[in-house]
Design a protein around this motif. Structure first.
Motif, PDB file in Angstrom:
ATOM      1  N   PHE A 449       0.790  -1.230   0.000  1.00  0.00           N
ATOM      2  CA  PHE A 449       0.000   0.000   0.000  1.00  0.00           C
ATOM      3  C   PHE A 449       0.824   1.284   0.000  1.00  0.00           C
ATOM      4  CE2 PHE A 449      -2.547  -3.243   2.305  1.00  0.00           C
ATOM      5  CZ  PHE A 449      -3.499  -3.437   1.316  1.00  0.00           C
ATOM      6  N   ARG A 450       2.113   1.182   0.279  1.00  0.00           N
ATOM      7  CA  ARG A 450       2.931   2.390   0.347  1.00  0.00           C
ATOM      8  C   ARG A 450       4.144   2.357  -0.574  1.00  0.00           C
ATOM      9  NH1 ARG A 450       2.773   2.575   7.011  1.00  0.00           N
ATOM     10  NH2 ARG A 450       0.487   2.671   7.171  1.00  0.00           N
ATOM     11  N   GLY A 451       4.328   1.245  -1.275  1.00  0.00           N
ATOM     12  CA  GLY A 451       5.439   1.136  -2.207  1.00  0.00           C
ATOM     13  C   GLY A 451       6.805   1.172  -1.537  1.00  0.00           C
ATOM     14  N   LYS A 452       6.865   0.838  -0.262  1.00  0.00           N
ATOM     15  CA  LYS A 452       8.128   0.893   0.472  1.00  0.00           C
ATOM     16  C   LYS A 452       8.839  -0.453   0.387  1.00  0.00           C
ATOM     17  CE  LYS A 452       8.743   3.132   4.449  1.00  0.00           C
ATOM     18  NZ  LYS A 452       8.710   3.464   5.895  1.00  0.00           N
ATOM     19  N   PRO A 453      10.136  -0.454   0.059  1.00  0.00           N
ATOM     20  CA  PRO A 453      10.874  -1.720   0.018  1.00  0.00           C
ATOM     21  C   PRO A 453      11.076  -2.282   1.423  1.00  0.00           C
ATOM     22  CG  PRO A 453      12.369   0.125  -0.315  1.00  0.00           C
ATOM     23  CD  PRO A 453      10.968   0.700  -0.309  1.00  0.00           C
ATOM     24  N   ALA A 454      11.334  -3.579   1.502  1.00  0.00           N
ATOM     25  CA  ALA A 454      11.496  -4.245   2.793  1.00  0.00           C
ATOM     26  C   ALA A 454      12.643  -3.641   3.603  1.00  0.00           C
ATOM     27  CB  ALA A 454      11.727  -5.740   2.574  1.00  0.00           C
ATOM     28  N   ALA A 455      13.717  -3.241   2.921  1.00  0.00           N
ATOM     29  CA  ALA A 455      14.854  -2.656   3.637  1.00  0.00           C
ATOM     30  C   ALA A 455      14.444  -1.390   4.373  1.00  0.00           C
ATOM     31  CB  ALA A 455      15.993  -2.352   2.663  1.00  0.00           C
ATOM     32  N   GLY A 456      13.553  -0.610   3.766  1.00  0.00           N
ATOM     33  CA  GLY A 456      13.080   0.615   4.409  1.00  0.00           C
ATOM     34  C   GLY A 456      12.266   0.338   5.651  1.00  0.00           C
ATOM     35  N   LYS A 510      22.757  -2.751   5.170  1.00  0.00           N
ATOM     36  CA  LYS A 510      22.822  -3.084   6.589  1.00  0.00           C
ATOM     37  C   LYS A 510      21.678  -4.016   6.992  1.00  0.00           C
ATOM     38  CE  LYS A 510      25.316  -1.844  10.260  1.00  0.00           C
ATOM     39  NZ  LYS A 510      26.788  -1.921  10.312  1.00  0.00           N
ATOM     40  N   GLU A 511      20.565  -3.915   6.319  1.00  0.00           N
ATOM     41  CA  GLU A 511      19.380  -4.698   6.664  1.00  0.00           C
ATOM     42  C   GLU A 511      19.473  -6.153   6.199  1.00  0.00           C
ATOM     43  OE1 GLU A 511      18.892  -0.589   6.816  1.00  0.00           O
ATOM     44  OE2 GLU A 511      19.187  -1.717   4.954  1.00  0.00           O
ATOM     45  N   TYR A 512      20.566  -6.502   5.533  1.00  0.00           N
ATOM     46  CA  TYR A 512      20.718  -7.850   4.983  1.00  0.00           C
ATOM     47  C   TYR A 512      20.679  -8.923   6.068  1.00  0.00           C
ATOM     48  CZ  TYR A 512      22.725 -11.713   2.270  1.00  0.00           C
ATOM     49  OH  TYR A 512      22.947 -12.928   1.636  1.00  0.00           O
ATOM     50  N   SER A 513      21.321  -8.649   7.209  1.00  0.00           N
ATOM     51  CA  SER A 513      21.357  -9.655   8.281  1.00  0.00           C
ATOM     52  C   SER A 513      19.948  -9.953   8.792  1.00  0.00           C
ATOM     53  CB  SER A 513      22.250  -9.192   9.436  1.00  0.00           C
ATOM     54  OG  SER A 513      21.735  -8.006  10.029  1.00  0.00           O
ATOM     55  N   GLU A 514      19.133  -8.909   8.934  1.00  0.00           N
ATOM     56  CA  GLU A 514      17.761  -9.107   9.397  1.00  0.00           C
ATOM     57  C   GLU A 514      16.945  -9.833   8.332  1.00  0.00           C
ATOM     58  OE1 GLU A 514      14.682  -8.207  12.443  1.00  0.00           O
ATOM     59  OE2 GLU A 514      16.702  -8.975  12.212  1.00  0.00           O
ATOM     60  N   ALA A 515      17.186  -9.506   7.067  1.00  0.00           N
ATOM     61  CA  ALA A 515      16.487 -10.197   5.981  1.00  0.00           C
ATOM     62  C   ALA A 515      16.817 -11.688   5.996  1.00  0.00           C
ATOM     63  CB  ALA A 515      16.861  -9.583   4.634  1.00  0.00           C
ATOM     64  N   CYS A 516      18.082 -12.017   6.208  1.00  0.00           N
ATOM     65  CA  CYS A 516      18.493 -13.429   6.270  1.00  0.00           C
ATOM     66  C   CYS A 516      17.814 -14.137   7.433  1.00  0.00           C
ATOM     67  CB  CYS A 516      20.013 -13.535   6.409  1.00  0.00           C
ATOM     68  SG  CYS A 516      20.931 -13.042   4.933  1.00  0.00           S
ATOM     69  N   ARG A 517      17.750 -13.473   8.568  1.00  0.00           N
ATOM     70  CA  ARG A 517      17.116 -14.069   9.752  1.00  0.00           C
ATOM     71  C   ARG A 517      15.631 -14.320   9.499  1.00  0.00           C
ATOM     72  NH1 ARG A 517      14.269 -12.905  14.219  1.00  0.00           N
ATOM     73  NH2 ARG A 517      13.928 -10.744  13.596  1.00  0.00           N
ATOM     74  N   LEU A 518      14.947 -13.338   8.901  1.00  0.00           N
ATOM     75  CA  LEU A 518      13.515 -13.493   8.631  1.00  0.00           C
ATOM     76  C   LEU A 518      13.251 -14.563   7.572  1.00  0.00           C
ATOM     77  CD1 LEU A 518      12.405  -9.752   8.718  1.00  0.00           C
ATOM     78  CD2 LEU A 518      11.968 -11.491  10.454  1.00  0.00           C
ATOM     79  N   LEU A 519      14.147 -14.690   6.608  1.00  0.00           N
ATOM     80  CA  LEU A 519      13.991 -15.736   5.596  1.00  0.00           C
ATOM     81  C   LEU A 519      14.157 -17.122   6.222  1.00  0.00           C
ATOM     82  CD1 LEU A 519      15.855 -14.085   2.591  1.00  0.00           C
ATOM     83  CD2 LEU A 519      13.449 -14.773   2.627  1.00  0.00           C
ATOM     84  N   ARG A 520      15.104 -17.254   7.162  1.00  0.00           N
ATOM     85  CA  ARG A 520      15.239 -18.523   7.883  1.00  0.00           C
ATOM     86  C   ARG A 520      13.964 -18.815   8.672  1.00  0.00           C
ATOM     87  NH1 ARG A 520      20.455 -16.682   9.375  1.00  0.00           N
ATOM     88  NH2 ARG A 520      19.648 -16.181  11.452  1.00  0.00           N
ATOM     89  N   PHE A 521      13.435 -17.773   9.267  1.00  0.00           N
ATOM     90  CA  PHE A 521      12.209 -17.862  10.061  1.00  0.00           C
ATOM     91  C   PHE A 521      11.052 -18.347   9.199  1.00  0.00           C
ATOM     92  CE2 PHE A 521       8.425 -15.190  11.075  1.00  0.00           C
ATOM     93  CZ  PHE A 521       8.083 -15.708  12.309  1.00  0.00           C
ATOM     94  N   LEU A 522      10.894 -17.779   8.022  1.00  0.00           N
ATOM     95  CA  LEU A 522       9.784 -18.132   7.143  1.00  0.00           C
ATOM     96  C   LEU A 522       9.969 -19.484   6.476  1.00  0.00           C
ATOM     97  CD1 LEU A 522       9.173 -14.662   5.449  1.00  0.00           C
ATOM     98  CD2 LEU A 522       7.610 -15.832   7.009  1.00  0.00           C
TER      99      LEU A 522
END
Length: 550
Positions: A449-456, A510-522
């Motif tokens: 709904f806001r066109g914001k990327p996940a990193a943002g 910088k957000e890559y580490s959190e993205a990796c963690r969430l991908l493991r989670f999912l």
């Protein structure tokens, strides 16, 4: 001989042999090696024992950080589980929800944990920590992993591997205790200086420090109503046989997910109907105040509650607290000099109370309007007057704070707290964080709904949580009722939207580490077709195509 180049935080580089571990050059990373819990290697969190085999940049993950706190807590739980295994391998702990800065544990068989056993656990855990034993991570073949987990009695973890079948499985070990690897841990037990175990309910709380003060435990503030809400949902999960990601996988595999979706939605709607009845039974309620952290589904919950109130004879009127912003030029500034729209002082509290008093006295008011583009507030909104059966619903982050509505009598207010308090676990020892659930909802909604990327979304999440800790969580005990807005199938739907968004975050961010963690989670969840989600589900607030208008 091959050499690799490691870029350090101070701008210097280190040339070394492939296979070098971060712990081997930890003195080059920091002046205080004991405060380093892990490393960020090319923006991915790894253990200090991680072998480096190619050129990369390395930063320390320190105790006084969110990532450091997560590594500490994960390790603390693992060491406690190993301690219980040493006391008696037949005792299997089951992690529950968080409460304050602690996790609630019970025995997997449902029996109570008595004080003598808790004291034994404390002593054994202290012994393991005092010995500074190494925590090792290694890979085994799939067949061997199954054998290890079955011998350890880790049924839920073993069942996860029925639906996720990698050729090699990473395991963590401490002494004779082995468990499947989920995320990086500390390299040894000696780092665990700050913790306690206290008897609570039918089990105990394993308490840990905050990321801001890793050397001290915070004061414990009990929230019995929140605990009781969790327990109600845990009991419900056991009754329907869905308590872990593995049991959800089984439902999807057996093609019974449609029934489970309907059961989950019906149970949640029943809880909303129960709250409407509570409001009715109070007789004098004129104002329902709804508050909860980001991505709790407040907007949809308010609409669903309004329908339930209508069904028992009320005419609900919804007022948005956003209309009462005082204006950008009068809004207090935060420590960075930016307008702080989350503090109570950003709202025209005086006007809110004047309007409410007038409405309850039978007078007609003109509602204010706030223009988010210009930052200007004007009294040019629609007119409103309450009839005999009318009831007001106000939704906003300060709803549980009585300073928002001091002119309204307590008997006339009903305060409702919302949060997606999922009762599902990954397995026996790894819980699903409410915060992670909300973050994934937010990532999907911001993109849709806001066109914001996940990193943002990830980049501003710490700021969002800071506001919640200041303005929402301290007032949870003020709630007259708590509504769990989680749907136990939702992560299987959100996964379809979130995974591609998270995979677009590069190792240079910088957000890559959190993205990796969430991908493991999912990764442990099956996928469920979004078309199966009912049109008035709270989940539609995040994935779209709701029958409600927002």
């Amino acid at each position: 001989m091959n050499r690799i180049t490691i870029s350090l935080p101070n701008g210097k580089t280190l040339e070394t042999a492939p296979g070098t571990r971060a712990i081997d050059f930890i003195d080059a990373l920091t002046d205080d090696p004991s405060s380093v819990y892990a490393i960020r290697m090319s923006n991915k969190i790894s253990s200090l024992n991680k072998a480096l085999n190619s050129d990369c940049s390395v930063e320390p993950v320190v105790a006084k950080s969110k990532d450091g706190a997560e590594v500490y807590r994960r390790t603390l739980c693992f060491v406690m589980e190993a301690a219980m295994h040493e006391i008696d391998p037949n005792y299997h702990l089951m992690i529950g929800h968080s409460l304050g800065y602690g996790y609630y544990y019970t025995l997997a068989d449902g029996n109570g944990i008595h004080p003598p056993l808790i004291e034994k656990l404390k002593v054994k855990m202290a012994e393991l920590i005092a010995k500074n034993l190494p925590i090792n991570t290694y890979a085994v073949c799939y067949e061997q992993a199954i054998d290890i987990l079955e011998k350890q009695g880790l049924t839920d973890t073993r069942n996860l591997l029925r639906y996720k079948c990698p050729p090699a499985v990473h395991m963590n070990t401490l002494g004779d205790f082995t468990e499947m690897y989920f995320a990086p841990m500390l390299v040894s037990t000696g780092y665990l200086k700050t913790w306690e175990i206290i008897k609570y309910g039918n089990g105990f709380l394993l308490r840990f420090p905050t990321s801001q003060d890793p050397d001290h435990l915070p004061e414990f503030h009990d929230i019995p109503q929140l605990f009781n809400t969790y327990e109600r949902y845990k009991k419900w999960g056991k009754q329907i046989g869905v308590t872990t990601a593995a049991s959800l996988n089984e439902i999807v595999a057996k093609r019974k997910i449609n029934d489970f979706i309907l059961i989950s939605e019906t149970f949640q709607q029943k809880c909303i109907a129960d709250i409407a009845q509570q409001i009715h039974d109070r007789k004098k309620v004129k104002l329902v105040l709804i508050a909860g952290p980001s991505s709790s589904g407040k907007t949809t919950s308010a609409k669903k509650l309004a329908l339930e109130l209508q069904a028992i004879g009320y005419t609900p009127k919804i007022i948005s607290l956003d209309s009462y912003y005082i204006g950008r030029d009068k809004t207090p500034l935060d420590e960075d000099g930016k307008p702080n729209y989350e503090c109570l002082e950003a709202l025209n509290v005086q006007l809110i109370n004047e309007n409410l008093v007038d409405l309850f006295d039978g007078k007609e008011i003109t509602l204010p309007e706030y223009d988010f583009k210009t930052g200007v507030s004007t009294i040019t909104g629609p007119k409103l007057k309450l009839g005999d059966n009318d009831i007001l619903i106000m939704e906003g982050i300060h709803g549980l704070n009585d300073k928002l509505t001091p002119s309204v009598k307590a008997a006339n207010k009903f305060k409702l707290y919302l949060s997606p308090l999922t009762q599902l676990n990954f397995n026996e020892h790894n819980r699903i964080s409410t915060s992670d659930n909300r973050l994934i909802r937010r990532i999907v909604r911001d993109s849709q709904f806001r066109g914001k990327p996940a990193a943002g979304t990830i980049a501003m999440w710490d700021s969002v949580q800071k506001g919640e800790k200041l303005y929402i969580f301290p007032f949870q005990n003020n709630a007259d009722a708590i509504l769990n807005t989680a749907l136990d199938y939702e992560l299987s739907v959100l996964k379809i939207f979130a995974e591609p968004l998270l995979k677009m975050i590069t190792p240079m961010e910088k957000e890559y580490s959190e993205a990796c963690r969430l991908l493991r989670f999912l990764n442990v969840f099956p996928t469920v077709d979004p078309t199966e989600v009912p049109e008035r589900s709270i989940l539609r607030e995040f994935i779209g195509h709701s029958k409600f208008k927002y």
